[in-house]
Structure formats: C-alpha cells, structure tokens
Design a protein around this motif. Structure first.
Motif, PDB file in Angstrom:
ATOM      1  N   LEU A   1       0.822  -1.203   0.000  1.00 27.00           N
ATOM      2  CA  LEU A   1       0.000   0.000   0.000  1.00 27.00           C
ATOM      3  C   LEU A   1       0.854   1.250   0.000  1.00 27.00           C
ATOM      4  O   LEU A   1       1.957   1.284   0.553  1.00 27.00           O
ATOM      5  N   LYS A   2       0.322   2.297  -0.612  1.00 28.75           N
ATOM      6  CA  LYS A   2       0.965   3.592  -0.540  1.00 28.75           C
ATOM      7  C   LYS A   2       0.659   4.214   0.823  1.00 28.75           C
ATOM      8  O   LYS A   2      -0.205   3.779   1.559  1.00 28.75           O
ATOM      9  N   LYS A   3       1.398   5.240   1.163  1.00 25.71           N
ATOM     10  CA  LYS A   3       1.195   5.901   2.445  1.00 25.71           C
ATOM     11  C   LYS A   3      -0.191   6.541   2.485  1.00 25.71           C
ATOM     12  O   LYS A   3      -0.680   7.046   1.493  1.00 25.71           O
ATOM     13  N   GLY A   4      -0.768   6.544   3.659  1.00 28.28           N
ATOM     14  CA  GLY A   4      -2.099   7.122   3.821  1.00 28.28           C
ATOM     15  C   GLY A   4      -3.037   6.164   4.510  1.00 28.28           C
ATOM     16  O   GLY A   4      -2.799   4.953   4.564  1.00 28.28           O
ATOM     17  N   ARG A   5      -4.099   6.704   5.056  1.00 26.18           N
ATOM     18  CA  ARG A   5      -5.067   5.883   5.763  1.00 26.18           C
ATOM     19  C   ARG A   5      -6.036   5.212   4.787  1.00 26.18           C
ATOM     20  O   ARG A   5      -6.320   5.740   3.717  1.00 26.18           O
ATOM     21  N   VAL A   6      -6.534   4.060   5.196  1.00 28.46           N
ATOM     22  CA  VAL A   6      -7.463   3.281   4.381  1.00 28.46           C
ATOM     23  C   VAL A   6      -8.786   3.180   5.137  1.00 28.46           C
ATOM     24  O   VAL A   6      -8.798   2.896   6.336  1.00 28.46           O
ATOM     25  N   PHE A   7      -9.891   3.411   4.421  1.00 27.30           N
ATOM     26  CA  PHE A   7     -11.207   3.381   5.051  1.00 27.30           C
ATOM     27  C   PHE A   7     -12.086   2.336   4.367  1.00 27.30           C
ATOM     28  O   PHE A   7     -11.987   2.108   3.155  1.00 27.30           O
ATOM     29  N   CYS A   8     -12.944   1.721   5.164  1.00 27.77           N
ATOM     30  CA  CYS A   8     -13.901   0.738   4.650  1.00 27.77           C
ATOM     31  C   CYS A   8     -15.047   1.476   3.970  1.00 27.77           C
ATOM     32  O   CYS A   8     -15.638   2.393   4.552  1.00 27.77           O
ATOM     33  N   GLU A   9     -15.396   1.096   2.764  1.00 28.06           N
ATOM     34  CA  GLU A   9     -16.459   1.762   2.021  1.00 28.06           C
ATOM     35  C   GLU A   9     -17.846   1.261   2.406  1.00 28.06           C
ATOM     36  O   GLU A   9     -18.847   1.836   1.980  1.00 28.06           O
ATOM     37  N   ALA A  10     -17.906   0.206   3.209  1.00 27.91           N
ATOM     38  CA  ALA A  10     -19.206  -0.293   3.657  1.00 27.91           C
ATOM     39  C   ALA A  10     -19.668   0.404   4.935  1.00 27.91           C
ATOM     40  O   ALA A  10     -20.862   0.635   5.122  1.00 27.91           O
ATOM     41  N   CYS A  11     -18.719   0.755   5.822  1.00 19.73           N
ATOM     42  CA  CYS A  11     -19.083   1.382   7.098  1.00 19.73           C
ATOM     43  C   CYS A  11     -18.400   2.723   7.311  1.00 19.73           C
ATOM     44  O   CYS A  11     -18.671   3.387   8.312  1.00 19.73           O
ATOM     45  N   SER A  12     -17.497   3.116   6.413  1.00 19.93           N
ATOM     46  CA  SER A  12     -16.730   4.366   6.512  1.00 19.93           C
ATOM     47  C   SER A  12     -15.742   4.364   7.669  1.00 19.93           C
ATOM     48  O   SER A  12     -15.176   5.407   8.002  1.00 19.93           O
ATOM     49  N   GLY A  13     -15.539   3.228   8.306  1.00 20.79           N
ATOM     50  CA  GLY A  13     -14.613   3.146   9.425  1.00 20.79           C
ATOM     51  C   GLY A  13     -13.167   2.977   8.964  1.00 20.79           C
ATOM     52  O   GLY A  13     -12.890   2.503   7.861  1.00 20.79           O
ATOM     53  N   LEU A  14     -12.241   3.380   9.823  1.00 24.93           N
ATOM     54  CA  LEU A  14     -10.821   3.251   9.521  1.00 24.93           C
ATOM     55  C   LEU A  14     -10.426   1.787   9.518  1.00 24.93           C
ATOM     56  O   LEU A  14     -10.866   1.003  10.369  1.00 24.93           O
ATOM     57  N   VAL A  15      -9.600   1.395   8.566  1.00 23.01           N
ATOM     58  CA  VAL A  15      -9.094   0.028   8.483  1.00 23.01           C
ATOM     59  C   VAL A  15      -7.707  -0.014   9.110  1.00 23.01           C
ATOM     60  O   VAL A  15      -6.782   0.674   8.645  1.00 23.01           O
ATOM     61  N   TRP A  16      -7.579  -0.783  10.176  1.00 24.21           N
ATOM     62  CA  TRP A  16      -6.261  -0.997  10.791  1.00 24.21           C
ATOM     63  C   TRP A  16      -5.588  -2.132  10.014  1.00 24.21           C
ATOM     64  O   TRP A  16      -5.802  -3.304  10.279  1.00 24.21           O
ATOM     65  N   ILE A  17      -4.798  -1.729   9.025  1.00 18.49           N
ATOM     66  CA  ILE A  17      -4.328  -2.690   8.023  1.00 18.49           C
ATOM     67  C   ILE A  17      -3.442  -3.785   8.607  1.00 18.49           C
ATOM     68  O   ILE A  17      -3.342  -4.870   8.039  1.00 18.49           O
ATOM     69  N   TYR A  18      -2.784  -3.518   9.732  1.00 21.68           N
ATOM     70  CA  TYR A  18      -1.910  -4.528  10.319  1.00 21.68           C
ATOM     71  C   TYR A  18      -2.618  -5.358  11.389  1.00 21.68           C
ATOM     72  O   TYR A  18      -2.079  -6.382  11.819  1.00 21.68           O
ATOM     73  N   LEU A  19      -3.810  -4.946  11.803  1.00 23.60           N
ATOM     74  CA  LEU A  19      -4.495  -5.620  12.900  1.00 23.60           C
ATOM     75  C   LEU A  19      -5.799  -6.282  12.482  1.00 23.60           C
ATOM     76  O   LEU A  19      -6.233  -7.238  13.115  1.00 23.60           O
ATOM     77  N   GLN A  20      -6.443  -5.777  11.437  1.00 24.39           N
ATOM     78  CA  GLN A  20      -7.750  -6.300  11.043  1.00 24.39           C
ATOM     79  C   GLN A  20      -7.670  -7.025   9.706  1.00 24.39           C
ATOM     80  O   GLN A  20      -6.796  -6.749   8.879  1.00 24.39           O
ATOM     81  N   SER A  21      -8.600  -7.954   9.516  1.00 25.65           N
ATOM     82  CA  SER A  21      -8.715  -8.587   8.201  1.00 25.65           C
ATOM     83  C   SER A  21      -9.522  -7.654   7.294  1.00 25.65           C
ATOM     84  O   SER A  21     -10.534  -7.105   7.697  1.00 25.65           O
ATOM     85  N   TRP A  22      -9.039  -7.458   6.061  1.00 28.32           N
ATOM     86  CA  TRP A  22      -9.708  -6.553   5.133  1.00 28.32           C
ATOM     87  C   TRP A  22      -9.369  -6.983   3.712  1.00 28.32           C
ATOM     88  O   TRP A  22      -8.423  -7.729   3.472  1.00 28.32           O
ATOM     89  N   TYR A  23     -10.178  -6.501   2.774  1.00 33.03           N
ATOM     90  CA  TYR A  23     -10.028  -6.907   1.378  1.00 33.03           C
ATOM     91  C   TYR A  23     -10.147  -5.688   0.461  1.00 33.03           C
ATOM     92  O   TYR A  23     -10.722  -4.666   0.836  1.00 33.03           O
ATOM     93  N   ARG A  24      -9.612  -5.852  -0.750  1.00 37.66           N
ATOM     94  CA  ARG A  24      -9.765  -4.828  -1.774  1.00 37.66           C
ATOM     95  C   ARG A  24     -10.121  -5.490  -3.090  1.00 37.66           C
ATOM     96  O   ARG A  24      -9.527  -6.505  -3.473  1.00 37.66           O
ATOM     97  N   CYS A  25     -11.108  -4.910  -3.775  1.00 37.91           N
ATOM     98  CA  CYS A  25     -11.552  -5.464  -5.059  1.00 37.91           C
ATOM     99  C   CYS A  25     -10.489  -5.204  -6.118  1.00 37.91           C
ATOM    100  O   CYS A  25     -10.041  -4.060  -6.294  1.00 37.91           O
ATOM    101  N   ILE A  26     -10.083  -6.235  -6.831  1.00 40.97           N
ATOM    102  CA  ILE A  26      -9.052  -6.081  -7.851  1.00 40.97           C
ATOM    103  C   ILE A  26      -9.594  -5.397  -9.095  1.00 40.97           C
ATOM    104  O   ILE A  26      -8.828  -4.941  -9.946  1.00 40.97           O
ATOM    105  N   GLY A  27     -10.919  -5.294  -9.200  1.00 45.52           N
ATOM    106  CA  GLY A  27     -11.518  -4.651 -10.364  1.00 45.52           C
ATOM    107  C   GLY A  27     -11.691  -3.156 -10.212  1.00 45.52           C
ATOM    108  O   GLY A  27     -11.268  -2.384 -11.073  1.00 45.52           O
ATOM    109  N   CYS A  28     -12.296  -2.728  -9.088  1.00 48.71           N
ATOM    110  CA  CYS A  28     -12.624  -1.308  -8.915  1.00 48.71           C
ATOM    111  C   CYS A  28     -11.918  -0.651  -7.741  1.00 48.71           C
ATOM    112  O   CYS A  28     -11.988   0.571  -7.581  1.00 48.71           O
ATOM    113  N   GLY A  29     -11.258  -1.442  -6.883  1.00 48.67           N
ATOM    114  CA  GLY A  29     -10.547  -0.868  -5.753  1.00 48.67           C
ATOM    115  C   GLY A  29     -11.381  -0.701  -4.499  1.00 48.67           C
ATOM    116  O   GLY A  29     -10.932  -0.062  -3.545  1.00 48.67           O
ATOM    117  N   TYR A  30     -12.586  -1.255  -4.465  1.00 46.41           N
ATOM    118  CA  TYR A  30     -13.462  -1.167  -3.291  1.00 46.41           C
ATOM    119  C   TYR A  30     -12.768  -1.823  -2.095  1.00 46.41           C
ATOM    120  O   TYR A  30     -12.328  -2.969  -2.169  1.00 46.41           O
TER     121      TYR A  30
END
Length: 437
Positions: A183-212
């Motif tokens: 990932l590039k520098k910067g915060r990542v947010f979940c588009e389903a709940c608008s909450g911050l994604v703790w990329i090193y602590l939480q499980s999360w996904y990104r769509c390879i098609g649109c970037g969701y």
C-alpha cells in the motif's frame, strides 16, 4: 440481643446482593456484543452495583478461576474434550477445578470449526451458570471473568478464520487480501461502514476490479455492484449535465444503501453526485471529486466536482475507454477549440498512413504503429475520444505527442521506405501500393 456495630452494618450493606436486580443487569452483560478486550473489561468494571450495593466489589476479571465441577460440564456438554487440570488460584479449597487445558481453545488439533463450536457451547453453559448462581458473589465474579475470556478467544478464532480467506466474491466484487507492504502511504477506510481500516491488525479486502475496500466483517454489508463488472456489461457515459431528479423521487433516501436522508443531521445529510444527479448519504459519498464527462463535452469544462464513491470508481475506470463521439454529441465544439480541431486533422492523417504502414513490410517488422498501443482507437477511427484524451489535450500533453508520431509516419513514407511509392495531396496521403523494382 446485642446490636451490631457500625462497621458490621456497613459491611452488610456493601456485600448484600438483592436477587431482583441481578438478572436484569446480568442479562445486559451477557447479551451485549463484545467489540474488544477494552469493551468487555470496561463493561464489567462499570457495574459496581450489579451483584452488590456498594463500591466494595470490583469485578476486574483478573482471576482465571471458574468454580464449576467437571461432572457438571460433562453432563451439560458431553462432547467437550478435557485436558490437564486448571484451578482457581484464590479458591483452591472451596471449589473444584475445571479440567480444561488453558490453551485448549487455541489449539488447532481438532480443527477450527470444532474449536469454535466448543467455545460457543462453553459460552452458553457459562451464561447459564451465572444466571443460576445468585448466592455466591465470588463464584459469579469468577464466572463473569471466564465468560469474557471465552468471548475473546471466540473472536480471535473468527478473525483468524477470516484471515485465512484470501479471496471472496460479493456483488461481483473480486475481493482479495492485500499485503500492507504494497500500500501507498495514507489511511485506508472501509467503504461499507466508513470506518478506519487498521491494516496490520484487522482482516480486510480490496476489489481487484474497482478498488473497493472493505473490512472482513463488513463483506456482507456491501451493496454496490463492482464498477468494473458494470463496465464489462455496458461501456457508456452519462452525457447529460447533472441530470438531477430531486430527493422526492428517491423517497428521501440514499439511492445506494437506502439510508434515510435529513439535512438536520450531519451523519445523514444528502450529498449530490454531479455525475449521476442522484443523492447519497455520507457513507456512500465521501465528496471525492472527478472531472465530469458531460461538462467537458458540452462546455469544455474540466473543473472536478463532487461525485459518489461508486461514480468516482466508475469514471476512473472509464477514463481511458473511447466512448465519446464528439461529432455526434457536439460537432460545433471543433470550431471553438482549436486544439481539438487540430487533433482531429492529425487523426485523419494517421488513419490514411495506417493503410500504407500495414502494406509496408519494413514498417510491419519495425512495428511502427505500436507507438499508439495505449491509444489504439486512434488507428481505428477519428471520431471517438476517451475522457483521458480530452484531459491530456486540455493540459497540452496530447497534441505535441501526436504531432511527433505523425512526423515519424511521414518520414518513413516519404524518405525511409524503399518498397512502396506514394503521392500526397493536402497532407492527406493517397497511396498507390506499387512495389518498387
């Protein structure tokens, strides 16, 4: 009869637990969802009067004892495997041990699913025991502590299970687990709940098609269909400037998630998408800005404007797709924008030169036409443009690039080529394909 001393009265007041208040308070504790270690412990610490009337009782969860007999557990949960003895450090004389290995629930020997089922059974059993024991405060306190510990272990197992899933498909989104290192520098947010994604602590996904981007726990809350999938189904752009329909046509609800919109609350304020003309809630519209194709086509206006998250992803993918036919949508604009008219002339030269370059064996071997591989529509038609073409033309990047390419084509045809003859009239090549002797 001798009356009790003042100290004895205070002690009785502090440690006397009314039975009527215990079930309701315990029910709120047992039914509340656990969101983390801090939340679970805070709930227990915030109940100084749950089992007693005074501040003399603190339910800290520091002890690891559970005063339930093995016979009772085996009776209630016959399928649980038991390991080495585990006893309470403060109640060894008064209670029997729970014959369960401390690390049993974390061990993967019986498989993740079996351990998870065992934990759920243990949680339900512990909840029943807490509700049935109103006379022994110490025992209830120990059971509550163990209940929190079991909930934590269950949550850890669920998170580990989510982490093992590397790819899932939801609403045509092809979600994949991404390494935080990519990932590039910067915060990542979940588009389903608008909450911050703790990329090193939480499980999360990104769509390879649109970037969701979505939390692992929010995948079932995804409501928007993948923008890349929509483009595969139909490549098109809205060519009408902000076709707003009004909130009343949306029944005053977000067009994407259905959240009721209100101008009285910041969290549910309506936000207009300048591309679609529809209203969204703040969760589905983050005020990201994008250049609107319709404003470029009709007004030659490149000012970015707020669009919904879905429109932003759609326009980002469609930016390089040539679906804008300027001749059909606004042919008068060529007389207003000199650069666009010049580009159209150069594209006509490219189409004429293509016939010659295809017939020339030397040009084919040198792959001269490959210089336009990123704008392949330039050698197919002179009418279609992508939004990226118009943006680059306005920024002054595209026109010099195309003039340089046309110069190379002309040089090959007029000077370098030894195979074919040509004639040129008004810069429009008319070729006579004749092999030179």
């Amino acid at each position: 009869m001798e009356s009790p001393s003042k100290g004895e009265q205070v002690a009785k007041t502090e440690f006397a637990a009314p039975r009527s208040s215990a079930p309701s308070l315990l029910s709120s504790l047992l039914s509340a969802p656990r969101t983390g270690l801090g939340a679970g412990m805070n709930m227990v610490m915030s109940l100084p009067g749950a089992f007693g009337q005074g501040p003399g009782i603190l339910y800290s969860g520091a002890t690891n004892a559970m005063n339930v007999t093995c016979e009772m557990i085996k009776t209630r949960i016959p399928n649980l495997p038991f390991g080495s003895d585990w006893t309470g450090s403060d109640h060894e004389e008064d209670s029997l041990s729970l014959d369960l290995d401390e690390n049993h629930f974390a061990a993967p020997e019986a498989g993740l699913l079996k351990c998870e089922e065992d934990l759920i059974k243990m949680i339900e059993f512990t909840k029943d025991e807490i509700m049935n024991k109103f006379d022994n405060l110490e025992e209830r306190r120990t059971l509550v502590s163990k209940l929190i510990e079991l909930r934590l272990q269950l949550q850890e197992l669920k998170e580990k299970k989510e982490e093992r899933v590397t790819s899932i498909v939801v609403k045509e989104h092809k979600f994949e687990s991404i390494s935080p290192m990519k990932l590039k520098k910067g915060r990542v947010f979940c588009e389903a709940c608008s909450g911050l994604v703790w990329i090193y602590l939480q499980s999360w996904y990104r769509c390879i098609g649109c970037g969701y981007v979505v939390h692992g726990r929010c995948t079932e809350s995804v409501r928007r269909v993948c923008a890349a999938f929509r483009i595969k189904e139909s490549k098109s752009l809205i060519t009408k400037i902000c076709p707003e329909k009004g909130l009343h046509n949306q029944i005053y609800a977000c067009v994407e998630c259905g959240t009721v919109l209100s101008r009285n609350y910041k969290a549910s304020e309506p936000r207009l998408c300048d591309y679609t003309g529809l209203y969204f809630c703040p969760t589905c519209h983050w005020n990201k800005k994008s250049i609107i194709p319709a404003r470029v086509i009709h007004n030659w206006d490149f000012k970015p404007r707020p669009v919904s998250n879905g429109s932003y992803q759609y326009l980002r993918i469609m930016e390089k797709v040539a679906v804008i036919n300027m001749d059909d949508l606004n042919h008068k604009i060529f007389g207003l924008v000199e650069e666009l008219d010049r580009l159209k002339e150069l594209r006509q030269i490219i189409l004429a030169a293509k016939e010659y370059l295809i017939a020339c064996e030397t040009a084919a071997n040198q792959r001269i036409l490959s210089v336009l591989k990123h704008r392949s529509h330039f050698i197919e038609t002179s009418a279609s443009y992508s939004l990226a073409d118009l943006i680059d033309l306005e920024s002054g990047v595209l026109l010099p690039f195309i003039e340089n390419i046309v110069g190379k084509f002309e040089k090959h045809i007029e000077v370098d080529c030894k195979e074919l003859h040509y004639s040129a009239t008004s810069r429009q090549f008319q070729f006579f394909i004749v092999v030179k002797p």
